[in-house]
Design a protein around this motif. Structure first.
Motif, PDB file in Angstrom:
ATOM      1  N   ASP A  60       0.826  -1.211   0.000  1.00 33.95           N
ATOM      2  CA  ASP A  60       0.000   0.000   0.000  1.00 33.95           C
ATOM      3  C   ASP A  60       0.863   1.266   0.000  1.00 33.95           C
ATOM      4  O   ASP A  60       0.483   2.285  -0.597  1.00 33.95           O
ATOM      5  N   LYS A  61       2.017   1.220   0.648  1.00 32.76           N
ATOM      6  CA  LYS A  61       2.928   2.372   0.641  1.00 32.76           C
ATOM      7  C   LYS A  61       3.453   2.638  -0.766  1.00 32.76           C
ATOM      8  O   LYS A  61       3.581   3.796  -1.187  1.00 32.76           O
ATOM      9  N   LEU A  62       3.753   1.573  -1.495  1.00 31.02           N
ATOM     10  CA  LEU A  62       4.239   1.726  -2.870  1.00 31.02           C
ATOM     11  C   LEU A  62       3.138   2.294  -3.757  1.00 31.02           C
ATOM     12  O   LEU A  62       3.385   3.174  -4.597  1.00 31.02           O
ATOM     13  N   LEU A  63       1.929   1.788  -3.565  1.00 30.92           N
ATOM     14  CA  LEU A  63       0.798   2.263  -4.365  1.00 30.92           C
ATOM     15  C   LEU A  63       0.437   3.707  -4.014  1.00 30.92           C
ATOM     16  O   LEU A  63       0.043   4.487  -4.880  1.00 30.92           O
ATOM     17  N   GLN A  64       0.587   4.075  -2.737  1.00 33.43           N
ATOM     18  CA  GLN A  64       0.318   5.461  -2.349  1.00 33.43           C
ATOM     19  C   GLN A  64       1.327   6.397  -2.994  1.00 33.43           C
ATOM     20  O   GLN A  64       0.980   7.501  -3.429  1.00 33.43           O
ATOM     21  N   TRP A 114       8.055   2.713  -8.700  1.00 35.51           N
ATOM     22  CA  TRP A 114       9.345   2.056  -8.893  1.00 35.51           C
ATOM     23  C   TRP A 114      10.393   2.577  -7.914  1.00 35.51           C
ATOM     24  O   TRP A 114      11.138   1.804  -7.298  1.00 35.51           O
ATOM     25  N   LEU A 115      10.437   3.893  -7.733  1.00 31.03           N
ATOM     26  CA  LEU A 115      11.425   4.484  -6.837  1.00 31.03           C
ATOM     27  C   LEU A 115      11.121   4.148  -5.376  1.00 31.03           C
ATOM     28  O   LEU A 115      12.039   3.861  -4.595  1.00 31.03           O
ATOM     29  N   MET A 116       9.841   4.178  -4.996  1.00 27.18           N
ATOM     30  CA  MET A 116       9.490   3.818  -3.627  1.00 27.18           C
ATOM     31  C   MET A 116       9.773   2.336  -3.373  1.00 27.18           C
ATOM     32  O   MET A 116      10.214   1.951  -2.274  1.00 27.18           O
ATOM     33  N   ALA A 117       9.542   1.500  -4.370  1.00 27.33           N
ATOM     34  CA  ALA A 117       9.873   0.076  -4.245  1.00 27.33           C
ATOM     35  C   ALA A 117      11.366  -0.095  -3.993  1.00 27.33           C
ATOM     36  O   ALA A 117      11.782  -0.856  -3.109  1.00 27.33           O
ATOM     37  N   ARG A 118      12.185   0.635  -4.751  1.00 21.56           N
ATOM     38  CA  ARG A 118      13.641   0.530  -4.565  1.00 21.56           C
ATOM     39  C   ARG A 118      14.038   0.985  -3.171  1.00 21.56           C
ATOM     40  O   ARG A 118      14.938   0.396  -2.545  1.00 21.56           O
ATOM     41  N   ALA A 119      13.372   2.033  -2.662  1.00 24.59           N
ATOM     42  CA  ALA A 119      13.669   2.513  -1.310  1.00 24.59           C
ATOM     43  C   ALA A 119      13.346   1.449  -0.265  1.00 24.59           C
ATOM     44  O   ALA A 119      13.950   1.426   0.808  1.00 24.59           O
ATOM     45  N   HIS A 120      12.387   0.560  -0.581  1.00 24.49           N
ATOM     46  CA  HIS A 120      12.028  -0.554   0.311  1.00 24.49           C
ATOM     47  C   HIS A 120      12.803  -1.834  -0.036  1.00 24.49           C
ATOM     48  O   HIS A 120      12.481  -2.910   0.469  1.00 24.49           O
ATOM     49  N   ASN A 121      13.808  -1.699  -0.912  1.00 23.26           N
ATOM     50  CA  ASN A 121      14.615  -2.848  -1.352  1.00 23.26           C
ATOM     51  C   ASN A 121      13.780  -3.912  -2.040  1.00 23.26           C
ATOM     52  O   ASN A 121      14.017  -5.117  -1.906  1.00 23.26           O
TER      53      ASN A 121
END
Length: 207
Positions: free
Chosen positions: A38-42, A139-146
């Motif tokens: 949900d954080k990535l989608l937000q 994509w960038l938030m996903a990378r920040a979450h590894n």
């Protein structure tokens, strides 16, 4: 509104430079919890959109049967691509998707509106470009979450929509594969394999 520090800028720069298009040989069998997803989608939904239209939809695909059907479409389309790139031996050796290996897939859609959209009267595709902005944020938030993301473009959109039972007023913009990975490469794989060279500032800056 907060003013960002040089440390914030450096962190964002590192995340951007560390983003990679992840293939199936990198994904791990590790769950992404709903809160993280949900954080990535937000982050995606915080992207700019023309006329504040927010024209995106995200179809989460976990069903193994549907993913296998989409994979079979990839195989079919990739055979055509192999013929196109038959003069490049490297192409047939590339792993170009992670449809079945990733934890989940996401079909990212553009929802066509039946009303007039501010800022979209002259350039009709601005709504679709807004969805692309959302994908970049995701994509960038996903990378920040590894978490790794791959964009699978060797697919027939009509076939994907049929498999996923997507309505006609939605257009497929991207098919993403998402999951934790064993490692993120230091450099883009196609750069390392010399498929293409990195462009310099003088190549892209026009004055």
């Amino acid at each position: 509104m907060k003013e960002f520090t040089s440390a914030d800028i450096a962190c964002l720069d590192e995340i951007i430079k560390s983003r990679r298009d992840v293939r199936g040989n990198r994904f791990l069998d590790k769950k992404i919890d709903d809160e993280t997803l949900d954080k990535l989608l937000q982050a995606a939904c915080d992207a700019p959109s023309v006329g504040f239209s927010q024209p995106w939809k995200f179809v989460i695909v976990k069903d193994a049967k549907k993913r296998d059907e989409i994979y079979q479409d990839f195989v079919k389309e990739n055979e055509k691509a192999k013929e196109i790139f038959k003069d490049k031996e490297l192409y047939s050796k590339l792993k170009l998707e992670g449809i079945k290996e990733s934890y989940l897939n996401i079909a990212v859609l553009y929802e066509k509106s039946d009303k007039k959209i501010l800022g979209q009267t002259s350039q009709k595709k601005m709504g679709e470009y807004s969805v692309v902005c959302a994908i970049q944020n995701f994509w960038l938030m996903a990378r920040a979450h590894n978490i790794g993301v791959g964009w699978v473009s060797i697919l027939k959109p009509k076939r994907v929509k049929k498999i996923l039972n997507i309505e006609k007023n939605h257009k497929l913009i991207a098919y993403l594969t998402v999951g934790y990975v064993d490692e993120f490469l230091d450099e883009p794989e196609l750069l390392t394999l010399e498929w293409e060279k990195r462009k310099s500032m003088k190549d892209i800056k026009v004055i």
